[in-house]
Design an enzyme around this catalytic site. Structure first.
Site, PDB file in Angstrom:
ATOM      1  N   SER A   1      54.688  42.444   7.603  1.00 37.83           N
ATOM      2  CA  SER A   1      54.970  43.346   8.730  1.00 37.83           C
ATOM      3  C   SER A   1      54.711  44.766   8.264  1.00 37.83           C
ATOM      4  O   SER A   1      54.740  45.052   7.051  1.00 37.83           O
ATOM      5  CB  SER A   1      56.439  43.209   9.132  1.00 37.83           C
ATOM      6  OG  SER A   1      56.823  44.246  10.013  1.00 37.83           O
TER       7      SER A   1
ATOM      8  N   TYR B   1      65.671  42.467   7.862  1.00 43.09           N
ATOM      9  CA  TYR B   1      64.233  42.255   8.118  1.00 43.09           C
ATOM     10  C   TYR B   1      63.393  43.102   7.162  1.00 43.09           C
ATOM     11  O   TYR B   1      62.442  42.615   6.536  1.00 43.09           O
ATOM     12  CB  TYR B   1      63.936  42.618   9.576  1.00 43.09           C
ATOM     13  CG  TYR B   1      62.554  42.274  10.062  1.00 43.09           C
ATOM     14  CD1 TYR B   1      62.277  41.017  10.585  1.00 43.09           C
ATOM     15  CD2 TYR B   1      61.520  43.213  10.032  1.00 43.09           C
ATOM     16  CE1 TYR B   1      61.005  40.702  11.053  1.00 43.09           C
ATOM     17  CE2 TYR B   1      60.252  42.908  10.497  1.00 43.09           C
ATOM     18  CZ  TYR B   1      59.996  41.648  11.015  1.00 43.09           C
ATOM     19  OH  TYR B   1      58.735  41.347  11.475  1.00 43.09           O
TER      20      TYR B   1
HETATM   21  P1  NAD Z   1      57.854  34.352  17.501  1.00 40.00           P
HETATM   22  O1  NAD Z   1      59.313  34.429  17.745  1.00 40.00           O
HETATM   23  O2  NAD Z   1      56.917  34.330  18.661  1.00 40.00           O
HETATM   24  O3  NAD Z   1      57.525  33.093  16.580  1.00 40.00           O
HETATM   25  C1  NAD Z   1      58.289  32.791  15.440  1.00 40.00           C
HETATM   26  C2  NAD Z   1      58.051  31.360  15.046  1.00 40.00           C
HETATM   27  O4  NAD Z   1      58.869  31.075  13.893  1.00 40.00           O
HETATM   28  C3  NAD Z   1      58.447  30.346  16.117  1.00 40.00           C
HETATM   29  O5  NAD Z   1      57.516  29.296  16.166  1.00 40.00           O
HETATM   30  C4  NAD Z   1      59.787  29.821  15.617  1.00 40.00           C
HETATM   31  O6  NAD Z   1      60.108  28.513  16.047  1.00 40.00           O
HETATM   32  C5  NAD Z   1      59.557  29.862  14.118  1.00 40.00           C
HETATM   33  N1  NAD Z   1      60.814  29.831  13.388  1.00 40.00           N
HETATM   34  C6  NAD Z   1      61.839  30.718  13.440  1.00 40.00           C
HETATM   35  N2  NAD Z   1      62.857  30.298  12.674  1.00 40.00           N
HETATM   36  C7  NAD Z   1      62.472  29.114  12.129  1.00 40.00           C
HETATM   37  C8  NAD Z   1      63.080  28.170  11.263  1.00 40.00           C
HETATM   38  N3  NAD Z   1      64.332  28.350  10.792  1.00 40.00           N
HETATM   39  N4  NAD Z   1      62.401  27.062  10.930  1.00 40.00           N
HETATM   40  C9  NAD Z   1      61.145  26.844  11.416  1.00 40.00           C
HETATM   41  N5  NAD Z   1      60.523  27.704  12.226  1.00 40.00           N
HETATM   42  C10 NAD Z   1      61.180  28.832  12.586  1.00 40.00           C
HETATM   43  O7  NAD Z   1      57.530  35.574  16.520  1.00 40.00           O
HETATM   44  P2  NAD Z   1      56.182  36.354  16.165  1.00 40.00           P
HETATM   45  O8  NAD Z   1      56.307  37.738  16.714  1.00 40.00           O
HETATM   46  O9  NAD Z   1      54.977  35.559  16.451  1.00 40.00           O
HETATM   47  O10 NAD Z   1      56.379  36.505  14.576  1.00 40.00           O
HETATM   48  C11 NAD Z   1      55.637  35.759  13.635  1.00 40.00           C
HETATM   49  C12 NAD Z   1      55.681  36.487  12.304  1.00 40.00           C
HETATM   50  O11 NAD Z   1      55.059  37.761  12.433  1.00 40.00           O
HETATM   51  C13 NAD Z   1      57.097  36.767  11.790  1.00 40.00           C
HETATM   52  O12 NAD Z   1      57.159  36.606  10.402  1.00 40.00           O
HETATM   53  C14 NAD Z   1      57.308  38.220  12.146  1.00 40.00           C
HETATM   54  O13 NAD Z   1      58.254  38.846  11.310  1.00 40.00           O
HETATM   55  C15 NAD Z   1      55.915  38.754  11.936  1.00 40.00           C
HETATM   56  N6  NAD Z   1      55.643  40.001  12.626  1.00 40.00           N
HETATM   57  C16 NAD Z   1      55.767  40.090  13.982  1.00 40.00           C
HETATM   58  C17 NAD Z   1      55.502  41.299  14.594  1.00 40.00           C
HETATM   59  C18 NAD Z   1      55.616  41.480  16.081  1.00 40.00           C
HETATM   60  O14 NAD Z   1      55.602  42.617  16.523  1.00 40.00           O
HETATM   61  N7  NAD Z   1      55.705  40.431  16.870  1.00 40.00           N
HETATM   62  C19 NAD Z   1      55.108  42.398  13.844  1.00 40.00           C
HETATM   63  C20 NAD Z   1      54.990  42.267  12.474  1.00 40.00           C
HETATM   64  C21 NAD Z   1      55.251  41.056  11.877  1.00 40.00           C
END
Ligand code: NAD
Length: 255
Positions: A137, A150
């Site tokens: 991130s 986080y």
């Molecule tokens: P999201 O909530 O759409 O997806 C998260 C996924 O992780 C889901 O499929 C969920 O089921 C899975 N998950 C969560 N806890 C779990 C567990 N205990 N066991 C198994 N699976 C689990 O989120 P996203 O925005 O797509 O985020 C994906 C990654 O990208 C994360 O690591 C997040 O920190 C990172 N990220 C997101 C953003 C953003 O702005 N959306 C920015 C930077 C980084």
């Protein structure tokens, strides 16, 4: 064709990665807690003519992570590319931050990447090919208030990425981190309301004055760009690229 295991591959960025890798002919194991994970896997397989298997492993439990990797090895053959993508978020000032949320975020956002990487490591080393891609991130490189767990977990991922890069270097096993800015996914949608509460702002003000304020281009980051970067990191062309933490954040970390 190669196989990729994507944690959190049933939602948001992970699902976007799954679509892009499937479109390039990769077979997949997608993991996530979504109830319709099996259906998502079947749909991806039908649309792209590749093998897609689903694992509902809860990444808070190391034994389930090891089973997930075994499932991928049994049903796909081997894991060539591991994308540690699953993540969760909780937003609160430190004095109100629940201990349980700290433990859960460290477990899913940091420790699960250690356990999954460890589980694929031996096979990657033996085959002299492996690509580990950590979806970190912008918060792996910069801090924001109210996100103690986080930011700590994502900074930790940068350290893990560097260590795995060094240990994998002589085996053609690379490890890199992608550091996106805000992407409009279910994780962010949920956070807008939480941040509005924590900052005492409206939801529109959070988008304008908190999220996009930091991204110089004033746009959310596209999943497609993240996926194309991940495909490059998984390719032979990226063999000499390892240990890097690559921002794709609309200029946030330039500040
Ligand atoms: P999201 O909530 O759409 O997806 C998260 C996924 O992780 C889901 O499929 C969920 O089921 C899975 N998950 C969560 N806890 C779990 C567990 N205990 N066991 C198994 N699976 C689990 O989120 P996203 O925005 O797509 O985020 C994906 C990654 O990208 C994360 O690591 C997040 O920190 C990172 N990220 C997101 C953003 C953003 O702005 N959306 C920015 C930077 C980084």
């Amino acid at each position: 064709m190669k196989n990729v295991l994507i944690t959190g591959g049933t939602s948001g960025i992970g699902l976007g990665l799954a679509r892009s890798f499937a479109a390039q002919g990769y077979n997949l194991l997608i993991n996530g807690l979504e109830k319709d994970g099996e259906r998502i896997a079947q749909k991806l397989a039908q649309e792209h003519g590749v093998k897609v298997v689903f694992s509902g492993a809860n990444l808070m439990h190391p034994a389930q992570i090891r089973e997930m990797v075994q499932q991928a090895e049994q049903e796909l053959g081997q894991v060539d590319v591991l994308i540690n993508n699953a993540g969760i978020q909780f937003v609160a000032p430190i004095d109100e931050f629940p201990k349980e949320k700290w433990d859960a975020i460290l477990s899913v956002n940091l420790s699960s990447s250690f356990h999954a990487s460890k589980a694929v490591w031996q096979g990657m080393k033996e085959r002299r090919f492996g690509r580990i891609i950590n979806i970190a991130s912008a918060h792996a490189l910069r801090a924001s208030e109210y996100k103690a767990a986080y930011v700590a977990a994502k900074h930790g991922i940068v350290g893990l990425t560097k260590v795995l890069a060094l240990e994998g270097a002589s085996y053609n096993v690379t490890c890199n981190a992608i550091c996106p800015g805000y992407v409009r996914t279910p994780l962010v949608e949920a956070q807008i309301a939480d941040q509005a509460r924590a900052h005492g702002m409206s939801e529109e003000e959070v988008v304008e004055n908190v999220m996009l304020k930091k991204q110089a281009v004033k746009q959310f980051v596209d999943i497609d760009g993240i996926a194309k970067l991940a495909l490059f990191l998984a390719s032979d062309a990226a063999a000499q690229m390892t240990g890097a933490s690559l921002p794709i954040d609309g200029g946030w970390s330039a500040q």
